[in-house]
Enzyme design. Structure first.
Site, PDB file in Angstrom:
ATOM      1  N   LYS A 112       0.816  -1.215   0.000  1.00  0.00           N
ATOM      2  CA  LYS A 112       0.000   0.000   0.000  1.00  0.00           C
ATOM      3  C   LYS A 112       0.849   1.264   0.000  1.00  0.00           C
ATOM      4  O   LYS A 112       0.490   2.253  -0.643  1.00  0.00           O
ATOM      5  CB  LYS A 112      -0.965   0.006   1.198  1.00  0.00           C
ATOM      6  CG  LYS A 112      -2.099  -0.977   1.012  1.00  0.00           C
ATOM      7  CD  LYS A 112      -3.306  -0.665   1.868  1.00  0.00           C
ATOM      8  CE  LYS A 112      -4.458  -1.563   1.428  1.00  0.00           C
ATOM      9  NZ  LYS A 112      -5.641  -1.455   2.293  1.00  0.00           N
ATOM     10  N   LYS A 193      -5.155  -9.307  -6.263  1.00  0.00           N
ATOM     11  CA  LYS A 193      -6.421  -9.545  -5.572  1.00  0.00           C
ATOM     12  C   LYS A 193      -7.413  -8.434  -5.895  1.00  0.00           C
ATOM     13  O   LYS A 193      -7.010  -7.297  -6.158  1.00  0.00           O
ATOM     14  CB  LYS A 193      -6.198  -9.653  -4.055  1.00  0.00           C
ATOM     15  CG  LYS A 193      -6.321  -8.354  -3.286  1.00  0.00           C
ATOM     16  CD  LYS A 193      -6.429  -8.599  -1.786  1.00  0.00           C
ATOM     17  CE  LYS A 193      -6.676  -7.293  -1.035  1.00  0.00           C
ATOM     18  NZ  LYS A 193      -8.072  -6.868  -1.035  1.00  0.00           N
ATOM     19  N   LYS A 196     -10.862  -2.909  -2.886  1.00  0.00           N
ATOM     20  CA  LYS A 196     -11.672  -1.700  -2.934  1.00  0.00           C
ATOM     21  C   LYS A 196     -10.861  -0.519  -3.438  1.00  0.00           C
ATOM     22  O   LYS A 196     -11.306   0.275  -4.240  1.00  0.00           O
ATOM     23  CB  LYS A 196     -12.189  -1.355  -1.535  1.00  0.00           C
ATOM     24  CG  LYS A 196     -13.454  -2.071  -1.168  1.00  0.00           C
ATOM     25  CD  LYS A 196     -13.994  -1.516   0.130  1.00  0.00           C
ATOM     26  CE  LYS A 196     -13.747  -2.472   1.263  1.00  0.00           C
ATOM     27  NZ  LYS A 196     -12.626  -2.110   2.112  1.00  0.00           N
TER      28      LYS A 196
END
Ligand code: ATP
Ligand code: MG
Length: 330
Positions: A112, A193, A196
């Site tokens: 991230k 994956k 969101k």
């Protein structure tokens, strides 16, 4: 009854098929056999870029979606994390148990932070807050997707370490991960994956999509050129992902799917899967809208859930405060 806890971030306007199959479906099922606590983790959501008004609304929409999926606030505690101040309080204590290098090994942070222009300390310490989330409730089982396994391991390590140093305080939790649906992949980039915050919009089936959008996304999913419906996650990640989705939503098996579509190519398979997805997820949007129609009532339900949560969380926090030598919270 075992104690179950899990959370989901209000980081988008809608949850997606990966959230549903990897976690939320288990949340709903576990209510029958467990004492369940489910939360919308807005404290976690501010570790990436966000807009306050949007965040606030997304927390409500998230809670409404959970209810639309079958989370029953009469049976389970359904709440928004920021309404339970014990979470950041215990997180501080757990941070003091965590090695810097230990925290630095978390792969979600690496992924991230690589995508952010500006990385915050909050994103780095996210797994420590998550450990506090779980340990506050003396949780036995945490239903999550595969991407959370490493954070669950850290939580277990911290619980064991704290108990060893200061005396028995926390239940050591287990991850509850359903193997077949542990990682649903992005339809456009099946090596990633479904997410969101980072998935390509056309690779991510949102629960609040129009049924026709869902069909379109399934039909345009990336597959491969050998046109054979065969399960091989290594060499055929796109098709294998679609097969996992089909098996889970259509209550069938990978073997049966292979047999049914032998020699028929991808068109039929995708067309049928598109219908299965639209049928299973289609009704969620309308139900979510119903729960959102009365915001005052929704907020009351969440406040009641937070009260229920605080009764358990405050007891654990008081115990941890005492063990570590703090004055009791007043
Ligand atoms: P974000 O990109 O903001 O991290 P997310 O899609 O990863 O969003 P989270 O709120 O972080 O969603 O996670 C909610 C739950 O959904 C967690 O239990 C997580 O493990 C699970 N989950 C998320 N993505 C998938 C996926 N692709 N397959 C299976 N489970 C998933
Ligand atoms: Mg995530």
């Amino acid at each position: 009854k075992p104690r179950v806890l899990s959370g989901i971030q209000p980081t988008s306007d809608s949850f997606h098929l990966g959230n549903y199959l990897g976690a939320l479906r288990q949340w709903v099922a576990l209510q029958d056999v467990a004492d369940a606590f489910y939360m919308v983790v807005d404290l976690h959501a501010i570790t990436v870029e966000h807009e306050p008004k949007v965040l606030h609304e997304r927390s409500r929409v998230s809670a409404a979606q959970l209810m639309a999926l079958g989370v029953d606030p009469e049976r389970s505690a359904l709440f928004v994390q920021s309404q339970v101040p014990e979470h950041p309080m215990l997180a501080w204590i757990m941070g003091a148990q965590t090695g810097f290098g230990e925290a630095g090994r978390m792969t979600q942070f690496k992924d991230k932070s690589a995508k952010q222009e500006r990385t915050t300390v909050g994103l780095f310490t996210y797994p420590i807050l998550q450990a506090a989330d779980i340990l506050l409730y003396q949780t036995d089982q945490v239903p999550v997707g595969e991407d959370q396994r490493q954070h669950l391991e850290l939580t277990r390590d911290l619980a064991i370490r704290f108990n060893g140093t200061y005396g028995q305080t926390f239940t050591v939790p287990d991850a509850y991960i359903v193997k077949e649906t542990a990682t649903i992949k992005d339809l456009a980039e099946p090596e990633k994956k479904m997410s969101k915050s980072s998935a390509s919009p056309r690779g991510c089936v949102y629960l609040l999509d129009e049924p026709n959008q869902m069909r379109k996304k399934i039909k345009s999913a990336v597959t491969d050129s050998d046109a054979e419906v065969r399960y091989d996650p290594e060499r055929k990640p796109g098709v294998s992902n679609l097969m996992n989705i089909y098996a889970a939503l259509g209550s069938t098996t990978l073997d049966k799917i292979e047999a049914e579509y032998a020699g028929r190519g991808y068109g039929d398979f995708k067309g049928d899967l598109a219908e299965v997805v639209a049928d299973s997820l289609g009704p969620i949007a309308a139900r979510t809208k119903e729960y959102l129609a009365d915001r005052a009532e929704l907020d009351r339900i969440l406040a009641k859930g937070a009260e229920k949560a605080r009764q358990v969380a405050s007891r654990t926090l008081a115990k941890a405060y005492k063990k570590i030598g703090f004055f009791p919270p007043v």
